[in-house]
Design an enzyme around this catalytic site. Structure first.
Site: not given
Ligand code: PLP
Ligand code: COI
Length: 341
Positions: A82, A184, A220
């Site tokens: 990621r 992220k 989210e």
């Protein structure tokens, strides 16, 4: 070496300096080998890419002490993958995932005395990150970067641990379609700070973000994915291109299907449907699974049948199985547990 003298069972989710961190620099088109250092400070140009244009990406994972006394990390390869994806989106040179896992292992090993003992409820949080360290004044990527990994022992992300929390539907957006919600990057969190401070001031634990385009689908929270349970026991989790692909959520989907024999649906979840669910939880590395007891939508309350006292029964089974795997009490799927020492 002995464990540090820390009140493990009463830790909160806060930064505490540990002995060593890993540092590697990117210069002239390549990453150096990297070293462990005791220096927790960073000196960079006032014009560094990270300071001017927020060119930084990060990861978060945890190390645990198992029942038989080993130190392990949970699926660090997925964090490495990621971080590669996040870096590409912000024109940051990729730190290869194999080297990422090596750096994570070295850093945890070097701070082994800070890994909370088994049974304390605490864990060692590991924070790898990369930032643009050289000066840029025109809007462009930096030429030089630093990759670092530090660790800090932590307790539960939400005060009260497994107690259900109350969240509110937020009027601001976290991420745009085709934006950066799926990676992220620090910038996603910077733009959520106003909302989280306001939520706390209004007495809520977190914000529920809806999709920015139509404001009708569940996305989210600021730091975790959603997981719902229908009245007939199906696990439902929102699918969206603008939420972070949570490693905890992906692991829970596998646990639900393969360990608990539950039906799982990964699909867009209209906010309208939320009032019909039996259970709701937030899942993430920091959150683990934090049960949500109540969602407030502009004064209208959605109270889940699982209540405000404890986790719903399906959430609890998921929680027990996942943490059982992480702590070595339940056999893990192949490749999920990286033994550090
Ligand atoms: N969503 C956001 C916005 C997060 O910050 C996090 C935390 O990492 C998650 C979801 C959960 O992801 P993971 O389970 O990989 O920690
Ligand atoms: C994590 O769960 O690792 C995160 O990065 C979330 C953050 C809100 C602490």
């Amino acid at each position: 070496m002995a464990k540090k003298n820390i009140d493990w069972s009463n830790l909160s989710f806060a930064y505490q300096k540990t002995d060593k961190r890993f540092v590697s620099n990117y210069k002239d088109g390549k990453w150096d080998e990297g070293v462990l250092t005791e220096d927790s400070t960073i000196t960079i140009s006032e014009c560094a890419g990270v300071l001017q244009y927020a060119q930084t990406v990060f990861e978060g994972l945890k190390a645990y002490t198992t029942a038989d006394g080993h130190i392990v990390a949970f699926r660090p390869d997925l964090n490495g993958q990621r971080l590669e994806n996040s870096a590409r989106r912000l024109e940051i040179p990729v730190y290869p995932k194999d080297k990422f896992v090596d750096a994570v292992v070295k850093t945890i090993k070097a701070n082994a005395d800070y890994v909370p003992p088994y049974g304390t409820g605490a864990t060692l949080y590991v924070r790898p990150f990369i930032f643009g360290s050289s000066a840029v004044i025109g809007v462009k990527p930096a030429d030089e970067y630093q990759f670092r990994v530090f660790t800090t022992p932590v307790g539960p992300y939400f005060k009260g641990g497994a107690k259900p929390i109350t969240i509110r539907v937020c009027d601001y957006d976290r991420a745009a379609p085709h934006g950066t919600g799926h990676i992220k990057a620090g910038l996603n969190y910077a733009m959520s700070l106003y909302q989280i401070v306001d939520a706390h001031n209004q007495g809520y634990d977190e914000n529920m973000y809806l999709d920015a385009a139509t404001r009708t689908y569940v996305e989210e929270t600021g730091g975790a994915n959603f997981l719902f349970v229908t009245k007939d026991g199906t696990v439902v989790t929102p699918k969206s291109g603008s939420i972070l692909p949570s490693i905890t959520r992906r692991s829970l989907v596998y646990v639900a299907e393969h360990y608990l024999g539950l039906k799982v649906e990964q699909r867009p979840v209209p906010f309208e449907e939320v009032k019909d669910f039996a259970e709701c939880g937030l899942c993430g590395t920091a959150a683990v699974i934090s049960p949500v007891g109540k969602i407030v939508d502009h004064g209208k309350e959605i109270c889940f049948p699982s209540g405000m006292d404890e986790m719903g029964p399906v959430t609890k089974k998921l929680y027990d199985t996942l943490t059982g795997i992480q702590m070595g009490n339940i056999e893990a799927p192949e490749g999920w547990i990286k033994v550090i020492k």
